[in-house]
Design an enzyme around this catalytic site. Sequence first.
Site, PDB file in Angstrom:
ATOM      1  N   ASN A  89      17.638 -47.403  23.481  1.00 46.62           N
ATOM      2  CA  ASN A  89      17.686 -47.376  21.908  1.00 46.62           C
ATOM      3  C   ASN A  89      18.661 -46.213  21.459  1.00 46.62           C
ATOM      4  O   ASN A  89      18.620 -46.014  20.432  1.00 46.62           O
ATOM      5  CB  ASN A  89      16.494 -46.908  21.304  1.00 46.62           C
ATOM      6  CG  ASN A  89      15.244 -48.014  21.863  1.00 46.62           C
ATOM      7  OD1 ASN A  89      14.334 -47.463  22.514  1.00 46.62           O
ATOM      8  ND2 ASN A  89      15.415 -49.114  21.443  1.00 46.62           N
ATOM      9  N   ILE A  97      21.442 -43.536  17.238  1.00 44.14           N
ATOM     10  CA  ILE A  97      20.060 -43.656  17.539  1.00 44.14           C
ATOM     11  C   ILE A  97      19.649 -44.900  16.883  1.00 44.14           C
ATOM     12  O   ILE A  97      19.825 -45.094  15.537  1.00 44.14           O
ATOM     13  CB  ILE A  97      19.157 -42.392  17.075  1.00 44.14           C
ATOM     14  CG1 ILE A  97      20.087 -41.074  17.753  1.00 44.14           C
ATOM     15  CG2 ILE A  97      17.705 -42.603  17.751  1.00 44.14           C
ATOM     16  CD1 ILE A  97      19.386 -39.891  17.379  1.00 44.14           C
ATOM     17  N   CYS A  98      18.818 -45.758  17.495  1.00 41.51           N
ATOM     18  CA  CYS A  98      18.122 -46.624  16.858  1.00 41.51           C
ATOM     19  C   CYS A  98      16.818 -46.409  16.379  1.00 41.51           C
ATOM     20  O   CYS A  98      15.942 -46.788  17.566  1.00 41.51           O
ATOM     21  CB  CYS A  98      18.292 -48.048  17.705  1.00 41.51           C
ATOM     22  SG  CYS A  98      17.292 -49.360  17.084  1.00 41.51           S
ATOM     23  N   LEU A  99      16.283 -46.056  15.430  1.00 39.24           N
ATOM     24  CA  LEU A  99      14.982 -45.603  15.283  1.00 39.24           C
ATOM     25  C   LEU A  99      14.739 -45.773  13.626  1.00 39.24           C
ATOM     26  O   LEU A  99      15.397 -45.435  13.021  1.00 39.24           O
ATOM     27  CB  LEU A  99      14.840 -44.090  15.648  1.00 39.24           C
ATOM     28  CG  LEU A  99      13.603 -43.337  15.348  1.00 39.24           C
ATOM     29  CD1 LEU A  99      12.490 -44.174  16.297  1.00 39.24           C
ATOM     30  CD2 LEU A  99      13.562 -41.808  15.420  1.00 39.24           C
ATOM     31  N   GLN A 132      19.755 -50.468  21.223  1.00 38.52           N
ATOM     32  CA  GLN A 132      20.979 -49.865  20.574  1.00 38.52           C
ATOM     33  C   GLN A 132      21.990 -50.332  21.546  1.00 38.52           C
ATOM     34  O   GLN A 132      23.201 -50.706  21.262  1.00 38.52           O
ATOM     35  CB  GLN A 132      20.797 -48.375  19.996  1.00 38.52           C
ATOM     36  CG  GLN A 132      21.995 -47.678  19.556  1.00 38.52           C
ATOM     37  CD  GLN A 132      22.582 -48.291  18.165  1.00 38.52           C
ATOM     38  OE1 GLN A 132      21.399 -48.417  17.530  1.00 38.52           O
ATOM     39  NE2 GLN A 132      23.627 -48.267  17.941  1.00 38.52           N
TER      40      GLN A 132
END
Lengths: 204, 351
Positions: A89, A97-99, A132
Amino acid sequence: MIDFARVQKELQECSRDIESSGIKVSPKSDSLARLTGTIPGPIGTPYEGGTFQIDITLPVMGKFEWELKDGYPFEPPKMQFATKVWHPNISSQSGAICLDILKDQWSPALTLKTALLSVQALLSAPEPDDPQDAVVAQQYLRDYQTFVGTARYWTETFAKPSSLGVEEKVSKLVEMGFPEVLVRSTLESAGGDENLALEKLCSG
Amino acid sequence: MVSDSISANASIPSATKDFGKKKRANRSAKLKQCKLDARREQWLSQGVAKNKGIKEEPAGPRGSPPLPGKGSERKHLLEKLEMRRRDEDENGSIHHDFDSDSPSNSPTGSSVLGGSVSGTNFTGSSSSSSSSSSSGGCCSGSITEDDEDNCLDDWEAVADALAADDENKQGNCHDDNSPCLESGLETHRDREPVVRLDSHCEALKRSLPNSAPMRVAPANSRAWRPDDECRPQSLPNLAKQRSLPNADRHCGQGGFQWDYPSAGAVNGPSSCPVCTEDLDFTDASFLPCSCRFQVCLFCYKKMLELDGRCPNCRKLYEHVPAEVEVEVEASVHGGSLTLKLPRSYSMIARS
């Protein structure tokens, strides 16, 4: 507009319990709009032992130009790994960052510290189904052992104080005439040992 | 009818005596006595005229103005009184409504009553002006002795308040914070709304069965004491009033009671978790969400503009203030309009 009074208070509070949380936030400049967050790699993960630096940029305005007053904390802070991380991610190239809480699930009740804690939790609980970095996610799903090895190597190489010289080693080997990609992969397989990597490169 | 008004006249001196007795105990206030007496007489004569108005009313045409000569005389007295009291910077809560002398309001003898009642227990609302126009001649002719008694009680209360104020002035010159009244700031703030609320209270009272509101009056007709339970503890909050147009009117104890969640104020956070500003009393007693997550009113408004959800539990805020509700509805009705709405929000907020 960024609520600097709040940022200031957050910094104070964060430095108060730095011992227990291990999470550090410090301003990059005097403006307080750009900060650096530091999180320790979670124990029991390939990131254990590493210290990860995260660039934080606080948004000055909302999504639209007329929302000039809707900066942080009404908009999420922009966070990006400055330290290279091997994680489904997190982009291995840019550190993006994929959050969700850093995007549409942000809430003004969250803080820089809680956001960094969430990032830390993301390190211990990857979400390969919502990746990500597709390459890392593929590896995670298909060859978990390799993923763990690579992630650990990246932690050793990029997230440890002793590994700060990795880039120097790479550039030194590149100067010797080896292609950078090959140098990096050889260094990786050699566990960061410059001489062993050189031997391998010469024999290979 | 005539005898009624005479009896009203006759009963006044007894009240005066009572009042005098009280005051005699306080030697320090004696110097002010003459001044007070004169003022009280003005008030009383005005009250008598009012009472007469009530008594005459059932027979005469509704809403008939008082006799012209008397009316103007009274108005003159009132004006004088008002001016004097303004000069002395009296407590706003006992200011009398000028408008009640106008023909349209004349049938309401209770306007005087309303003035003092609402003045003393009213926590502050400026949004009631719209209802003040509703005081037409709908008074039922059955306002009786009840009114008169209460009316006298009120005069006593008014005199009490005046005396308290005077005493205070004597004690510490130029300080108009009376010990049993609200602080000077609040007094200042309250003055305007109270004047306007007078007629609102009249209207309200007239619309109720005539005994109920009148019985409530004596209990409320005293000035606040510092240890009074019902004493409002904070400045009126305009934002809240706008959001609840009818809810927090504090008109008589029979009416809606303003909810003071003092428990929340004690246990809750001392600063807003969003903007980290300290929560004042109004903010601290403001619980916008059932999860009891508190934000200050400023941030609450901000949250409504953004997505209307609680930052803590992400639930939609349940009651949306009227002004915002309209815009939220609009966004529901016209899906394509949603992008334009934030612009209007920020325009409003910027102005």
